[in-house]
Design an enzyme around this catalytic site. Structure first.
Site, short mmCIF file in Angstrom:
data_model
loop_
_atom_site.label_atom_id
_atom_site.label_comp_id
_atom_site.label_asym_id
_atom_site.label_seq_id
_atom_site.Cartn_x
_atom_site.Cartn_y
_atom_site.Cartn_z
CG ASP A 1 -0.11 -0.32 2.51
OD1 ASP A 1 1.12 -0.09 2.51
OD2 ASP A 1 -0.71 -0.81 3.48
CD GLU B 1 0.99 -6.46 2.99
OE1 GLU B 1 0.98 -5.23 2.84
OE2 GLU B 1 1.86 -7.05 3.68
CD GLU C 1 0.72 4.26 4.62
OE1 GLU C 1 -0.15 4.91 5.26
OE2 GLU C 1 1.93 4.57 4.65
CG HIS D 1 7.42 4.23 9.65
ND1 HIS D 1 6.53 4.45 8.63
CD2 HIS D 1 7.36 2.91 9.91
CE1 HIS D 1 5.96 3.29 8.29
NE2 HIS D 1 6.45 2.35 9.06
NE ARG E 1 4.37 10.06 3.86
CZ ARG E 1 4.98 11.10 3.26
NH1 ARG E 1 4.52 12.32 3.40
NH2 ARG E 1 6.05 10.91 2.52
CG HIS F 1 11.74 5.40 9.06
ND1 HIS F 1 11.85 6.30 8.03
CD2 HIS F 1 11.02 4.34 8.57
CE1 HIS F 1 11.21 5.81 6.96
NE2 HIS F 1 10.70 4.63 7.27
C1 UD1 Z 1 6.85 5.00 3.39
C2 UD1 Z 1 5.49 4.43 2.97
C3 UD1 Z 1 4.87 3.65 4.13
C4 UD1 Z 1 5.81 2.58 4.64
C5 UD1 Z 1 7.16 3.21 4.98
C6 UD1 Z 1 8.10 2.11 5.34
C7 UD1 Z 1 4.11 5.71 1.42
C8 UD1 Z 1 3.05 6.73 1.28
N1 UD1 Z 1 4.58 5.52 2.66
O1 UD1 Z 1 6.70 5.91 4.46
O2 UD1 Z 1 3.66 3.04 3.68
O3 UD1 Z 1 5.23 2.03 5.79
O4 UD1 Z 1 7.68 3.92 3.85
O5 UD1 Z 1 9.22 2.58 6.01
O6 UD1 Z 1 4.50 5.13 0.45
N2 UD1 Z 1 14.56 8.44 3.75
C9 UD1 Z 1 15.92 8.35 3.48
N3 UD1 Z 1 16.43 7.12 3.16
C10 UD1 Z 1 15.69 5.98 3.09
C11 UD1 Z 1 14.30 6.09 3.36
C12 UD1 Z 1 13.76 7.32 3.69
O7 UD1 Z 1 16.65 9.32 3.54
O8 UD1 Z 1 16.22 4.91 2.79
C13 UD1 Z 1 13.99 9.76 4.13
C14 UD1 Z 1 13.89 10.77 2.96
O9 UD1 Z 1 14.13 12.05 3.45
C15 UD1 Z 1 12.42 10.63 2.55
C16 UD1 Z 1 11.77 10.41 3.89
O10 UD1 Z 1 12.67 9.59 4.61
O11 UD1 Z 1 11.96 11.79 1.88
C17 UD1 Z 1 10.40 9.76 3.86
O12 UD1 Z 1 10.38 8.60 3.06
P1 UD1 Z 1 8.96 8.07 2.51
O13 UD1 Z 1 9.12 6.80 1.75
O14 UD1 Z 1 8.28 9.20 1.77
O15 UD1 Z 1 8.25 7.75 3.90
P2 UD1 Z 1 6.77 7.50 4.33
O16 UD1 Z 1 5.80 7.96 3.27
O17 UD1 Z 1 6.58 8.04 5.68
N1 UDP Z 2 12.91 -3.68 9.74
C1 UDP Z 2 14.27 -3.83 9.46
N2 UDP Z 2 15.17 -3.03 10.12
C2 UDP Z 2 14.79 -2.10 11.04
C3 UDP Z 2 13.41 -1.94 11.30
C4 UDP Z 2 12.49 -2.75 10.64
O1 UDP Z 2 14.65 -4.67 8.65
O2 UDP Z 2 15.66 -1.42 11.59
C5 UDP Z 2 11.93 -4.52 9.01
C6 UDP Z 2 10.89 -5.23 9.83
O3 UDP Z 2 11.35 -6.51 10.23
C7 UDP Z 2 9.71 -5.32 8.87
C8 UDP Z 2 9.87 -4.09 8.01
O4 UDP Z 2 11.21 -3.63 8.18
O5 UDP Z 2 9.79 -6.46 8.03
C9 UDP Z 2 8.90 -3.03 8.39
O6 UDP Z 2 9.21 -1.85 7.74
P1 UDP Z 2 8.55 -0.47 8.16
O7 UDP Z 2 8.16 -0.51 9.59
O8 UDP Z 2 9.47 0.59 7.70
O9 UDP Z 2 7.26 -0.40 7.22
P2 UDP Z 2 5.76 -0.96 7.35
O10 UDP Z 2 5.82 -2.42 7.57
O11 UDP Z 2 5.10 -0.21 8.46
O12 UDP Z 2 5.15 -0.61 6.04
#
Ligand code: UD1
Ligand code: UDP
Length: 380
Positions: free
Chosen positions: A96, A118, A132, A209, A211, A242
């Site tokens: 999602d 999923e 989501e 994490h 939103r 995160h």
């Molecule tokens: C996104 C997903 C959410 C998922 C989460 C998993 C959407 C709308 N949201 O969260 O469903 O649960 O990822 O973690 O798709 N960033 C980095 N490096 C990384 C990852 C993130 O620097 O490897 C930073 C960047 O500044 C980025 C910010 O984190 O802009 C947010 O990342 P984003 O994927 O937009 O996060 P969410 O939407 O909160």
């Molecule tokens: N996870 C990981 N390292 C971490 C934290 C989480 O590998 O430091 C894994 C966790 O086991 C799970 C997934 O990341 O499988 C969950 O990711 P996240 O919480 O970012 O996203 P969500 O599941 O809420 O979409």
């Protein structure tokens, strides 16, 4: 060979897509074209590296503090060009995220069948989790093959008048991934984690994490953690932070200088699941962690008002506690100090899969594309 294109962009999609990629690569019917959007960067690469997956295409769309619309438009634009060149017979998206829904829309507009892994999770609140719940509902409207992890998610789709013949219950591939890594007991890259595990102290493992929790709610989480750490000097609190700077700015200031709090970079999946298995209490707003921790028999306190994963809630290993500071403080305290409350929640249950979800996924795709037959539903 038929071309199947897995599309993913974030850490959780990568973890759950990895078993599917492996199974597609082993299949005689398919050429697997791995396409990542790069919605995440370090957290995505960490998973691909662990599972030895080298993407064929990487859109590298990430931007600091990116917006949902930015992720959506950059993904659709990038994928559209790839579809023109590669002409896949089907795409597969997972879950999602915005990558996932953008991938589905881009494929649908090009007339390419969408497979949704999923499928059918529902919180029944369009604003929580945001965005989501909306993302997965939109994806369901344009999906040709719905891979529901459980019979509950199948029922959700049927209630929305999705043709039952297009739904297969596979189990969640996160259990395939978990079983693959958890028994290996990989070394921790940070020595402090080895020390924590060896100390025999109680461990509370935290991830946050979402939103919709960012801002004041997440600051409340930080305050609750700070108080818990002060009140429980013999307990260790481990928070793999995160990468999102918005999350770090909200939570970390409340934890600075506390000897029994360890904040780390995101842990590689093998290390994180090892810490899950070592921890006593899990405090999280993550979706994937709600699926993994119950199978390891760990009590999970979920910092959300609702969940699209009711199965472990019904089994009693997951409890919804919201984000109120006092409630977080009292619920974690109860699990640390009330043995009966702990025992009531610490049951190993596996409602989300049996480790064979990827095999069911590939068989269902073979049926969709006319080269095989699906397997019986998970739990049938
Ligand atoms: C996104 C997903 C959410 C998922 C989460 C998993 C959407 C709308 N949201 O969260 O469903 O649960 O990822 O973690 O798709 N960033 C980095 N490096 C990384 C990852 C993130 O620097 O490897 C930073 C960047 O500044 C980025 C910010 O984190 O802009 C947010 O990342 P984003 O994927 O937009 O996060 P969410 O939407 O909160
Ligand atoms: N996870 C990981 N390292 C971490 C934290 C989480 O590998 O430091 C894994 C966790 O086991 C799970 C997934 O990341 O499988 C969950 O990711 P996240 O919480 O970012 O996203 P969500 O599941 O809420 O979409």
């Amino acid at each position: 060979m038929l071309k199947v294109m897995p599309i993913y962009g974030t850490r959780p999609e990568a973890i759950k897509m990895a078993p599917i990629v492996k199974a597609l690569q082993e299949s005689e019917h398919f050429e697997c074209i791995v396409t990542v959007t790069g919605q995440h960067r370090e957290m995505l690469d960490q998973v691909n590296d662990l599972f030895g997956i080298k993407p064929d295409h990487d859109l590298n769309i990430i931007q600091p503090r990116q917006t949902l619309n930015g992720v959506m438009t950059r993904t659709i634009e990038g994928l559209d060009k790839l579809f023109e060149e590669d002409k896949p017979d089907a795409v597969i998206v997972q879950g999602d995220t915005t990558t996932s829904t953008a991938g589905a829309i881009a494929a649908f507009y090009r007339g390419i069948p969408v497979v949704h892994a999923e499928a059918g999770l529902r919180s029944f609140d369009i604003f929580s989790p945001f965005p989501e719940e909306a993302n997965r509902k939109m994806t369901s409207q344009i999906t040709s093959l719905h891979l529901a992890p459980t019979s509950t998610s199948r029922a959700n789709l049927e209630r929305e008048a999705i043709d039952p013949k297009t739904i297969t219950v596979t189990g969640n591939t996160v259990i395939d991934a978990l079983l693959n890594v958890v028994e290996k007991k990989v070394p921790y890259s940070e020595p402090v984690l080895e020390e924590i595990e060896a100390s025999g102290k109680k461990i509370v493992l935290i991830t946050t994490h979402r939103r919709e929790n960012q801002g004041e709610a997440m600051r409340g989480v930080g305050r609750a953690l700070g108080r818990l750490a002060d009140e429980n000097p013999d307990v260790v609190f481990v928070l793999p932070a995160h990468k999102n700077p918005v999350v770090r700015e909200a939570v970390l200031p409340f934890l600075e200088g506390k000897a029994n709090v360890t904040v780390t970079e995101p842990l590689a999946y093998g290390e994180f699941t090892r810490m899950l298995a070592a921890a006593n209490v899990i405090l999280t707003d993550s979706g994937g962690v709600q699926e993994e921790a119950p199978s390891l028999g760990k009590p999970v306190l979920v910092m959300r008002e609702n969940t699209e994963r009711p199965e472990a809630l019904e089994a009693g290993t997951v409890k919804l506690i919201g984000t109120d500071e006092e409630r977080i403080f009292s619920e974690v305290s109860a699990l640390l100090h009330d043995a009966a409350a702990y025992e009531a929640m610490a049951n190993a249950v596996n409602p989300y899969g049996d480790g064979k979800a990827a095999a069911r996924t590939v068989a269902a795709i073979a049926e969709l594309l006319g080269v095989g037959e699906r397997l019986p539903d998970y739990g049938a």
